[in-house]
Write an enzyme that holds these catalytic residues in place. Structure first.
Site, mmCIF file in Angstrom:
data_model
loop_
_atom_site.group_PDB
_atom_site.id
_atom_site.type_symbol
_atom_site.label_atom_id
_atom_site.label_comp_id
_atom_site.label_asym_id
_atom_site.label_seq_id
_atom_site.Cartn_x
_atom_site.Cartn_y
_atom_site.Cartn_z
ATOM 1 N N ASP A 10 0.843 -1.201 0.000
ATOM 2 C CA ASP A 10 0.000 0.000 0.000
ATOM 3 C C ASP A 10 0.887 1.263 0.000
ATOM 4 O O ASP A 10 1.892 1.317 0.719
ATOM 5 C CB ASP A 10 -0.849 -0.059 1.288
ATOM 6 C CG ASP A 10 -1.990 0.923 1.304
ATOM 7 O OD1 ASP A 10 -2.460 1.330 0.227
ATOM 8 O OD2 ASP A 10 -2.444 1.276 2.425
ATOM 9 N N HIS A 11 0.506 2.262 -0.783
ATOM 10 C CA HIS A 11 1.139 3.596 -0.748
ATOM 11 C C HIS A 11 2.653 3.584 -0.777
ATOM 12 O O HIS A 11 3.303 4.027 0.186
ATOM 13 C CB HIS A 11 0.707 4.350 0.519
ATOM 14 C CG HIS A 11 -0.700 4.835 0.454
ATOM 15 N ND1 HIS A 11 -1.106 5.869 -0.354
ATOM 16 C CD2 HIS A 11 -1.809 4.417 1.092
ATOM 17 C CE1 HIS A 11 -2.408 6.063 -0.204
ATOM 18 N NE2 HIS A 11 -2.864 5.183 0.657
ATOM 19 N N THR A 63 -7.916 2.224 9.732
ATOM 20 C CA THR A 63 -8.154 2.841 11.045
ATOM 21 C C THR A 63 -9.065 2.017 11.955
ATOM 22 O O THR A 63 -8.747 1.810 13.136
ATOM 23 C CB THR A 63 -8.757 4.249 10.843
ATOM 24 O OG1 THR A 63 -7.808 4.998 10.094
ATOM 25 C CG2 THR A 63 -9.035 4.947 12.162
ATOM 26 N N HIS A 71 -8.233 9.545 4.700
ATOM 27 C CA HIS A 71 -7.563 8.538 5.533
ATOM 28 C C HIS A 71 -7.793 8.891 7.005
ATOM 29 O O HIS A 71 -7.743 10.059 7.372
ATOM 30 C CB HIS A 71 -6.043 8.570 5.305
ATOM 31 C CG HIS A 71 -5.606 7.865 4.067
ATOM 32 N ND1 HIS A 71 -4.678 8.377 3.208
ATOM 33 C CD2 HIS A 71 -5.946 6.643 3.559
ATOM 34 C CE1 HIS A 71 -4.467 7.517 2.213
ATOM 35 N NE2 HIS A 71 -5.226 6.466 2.396
ATOM 36 N N GLY A 72 -8.027 7.895 7.818
ATOM 37 C CA GLY A 72 -8.219 8.169 9.247
ATOM 38 C C GLY A 72 -9.678 8.446 9.531
ATOM 39 O O GLY A 72 -10.556 8.015 8.790
ATOM 40 N N GLY A 123 -9.606 4.959 2.552
ATOM 41 C CA GLY A 123 -10.293 5.657 3.638
ATOM 42 C C GLY A 123 -11.683 5.118 3.878
ATOM 43 O O GLY A 123 -12.632 5.866 4.120
ATOM 44 N N ALA A 124 -11.841 3.786 3.837
ATOM 45 C CA ALA A 124 -13.189 3.214 3.995
ATOM 46 C C ALA A 124 -13.615 3.107 5.456
ATOM 47 O O ALA A 124 -14.785 2.821 5.727
ATOM 48 C CB ALA A 124 -13.274 1.857 3.318
ATOM 49 N N SER A 125 -12.706 3.341 6.401
ATOM 50 C CA SER A 125 -13.140 3.345 7.816
ATOM 51 C C SER A 125 -14.125 4.477 8.025
ATOM 52 O O SER A 125 -13.861 5.611 7.628
ATOM 53 C CB SER A 125 -11.942 3.593 8.752
ATOM 54 O OG SER A 125 -11.083 2.499 8.746
#
Ligand code: 13P
Length: 281
Positions: free
Chosen positions: A80-81, A231, A178-179, A207-209
């Site tokens: 990832d990233h 997260t 993100h987060g 960023g699905a959290s």
């Protein structure tokens, strides 16, 4: 069983659902994702973020591959990233063949050049590349992107970017972060639809959290085939540890690990359920 991320995305495209990709840091994380995927009978991706790779090194790569291999569900391992050529060489050499080449902090032409180079490299080794266009704000491990640096994905530019770089999937920025979301998330579904109309590779939503069920469903309808989750899983881990440690009885280390796996497994299983795999594919 260990499967390529590319074939998982193709299965998701055919089945009209999305693959859950979960960042893992250690054995407990990998066991939790495997157990959740097995409990749902559905595929999943183990993701290694470049910050956790720096910590865990080759043993973390080997652990994720072995966990995926041991699973009864189809699983892939993904970096990832990554912004770094040598890190990408390292994971490819270690047997991970799905890479996120993250040139989103670069200007457009530099992002095209970087991403195309990594796509050519990964393809020459039978791998696949995810890229990001636009820029996500928020915090992930050691990476912090301020809101004023965030940039939504432009549909026309996205089509050109995919064409010029040859990437296999594209992470989009449509208001996702993100987060933790500050307040209720706002996703620009008109933009996602416009991207879907001109980009013909699977779309990815980071960023699905914290995204509510209806937004997940709508994203899948509009072509999202992979959701990245970190997260909420990480919080389940931390809360489980702190809860156990605050208890009156001093738990055994294995009990702590077991509780953490179970706490993360619950979160992952719930996400996998939301991501729409019906079990009939
Ligand atoms: P969250 O931490 O917001 O779930 O995002 C994870 C992610 O996008 C990893 O790339």
């Amino acid at each position: 069983m260990l499967t390529s991320a590319k074939s998982l995305l193709e299965m998701a495209e055919d089945g009209g659902y999305a693959i859950g990709a979960f960042n893992v840091y250690n054995l407990e994380g990998a066991l939790a994702v495997v157990a959740a995927a097995e409990s749902q009978g559905c595929p999943a991706i183990l993701q290694i973020h470049s910050a956790s790779l720096e910590f865990g090194g080759d043993p973390l790569i080997a652990l994720c591959l072995a966990a995926a291999e041991s699973a009864s569900a189809p699983m892939a391992v993904h970096l990832d990233h990554s912004t770094d050529h040598s890190e990408i060489d390292r994971v490819l050499a270690g047997g991970v063949n799905s890479i996120m080449a993250d040139g989103s902090s670069l200007d457009y032409e530099a992002n095209v050049t970087f991403t195309r180079e990594i796509a050519e490299l990964a393809h020459s080794q039978g791998g696949m590349v995810e890229a990001e266009l636009g820029r996500l704000s928020g915090t992930e491990d050691t990476t912090v992107v301020a809101e004023y640096d965030a940039k939504m994905t432009d549909p026309e530019q996205a089509a050109e970017f995919v064409e010029r770089t040859g990437v296999d999937s594209l992470a989009v920025c449509i208001g996702n972060v993100h987060g933790r979301y500050r307040g209720w998330p706002t996703l620009d579904f008109g933009r996602l639809e416009a991207i879907r109309d001109v980009v013909f590779v699977p779309l990815v939503l980071h960023g699905a959290s914290g995204l509510p069920e209806n937004m997940i469903e709508r994203s899948i309808e509009l072509g999202v085939r992979k959701f990245n989750v970190n997260t909420e899983v990480r919080s389940a881990y931390m809360e489980s540890l702190s809860g156990e440690l605050e208890g009156f009885n001093q738990p055994e280390l294995l009990e702590l690990m077991d509780s953490a796996v179970n706490a993360m497994k619950e979160v992952v299983a719930e996400k996998l359920r939301l991501f729409g795999f019906s079990g009939t594919e």
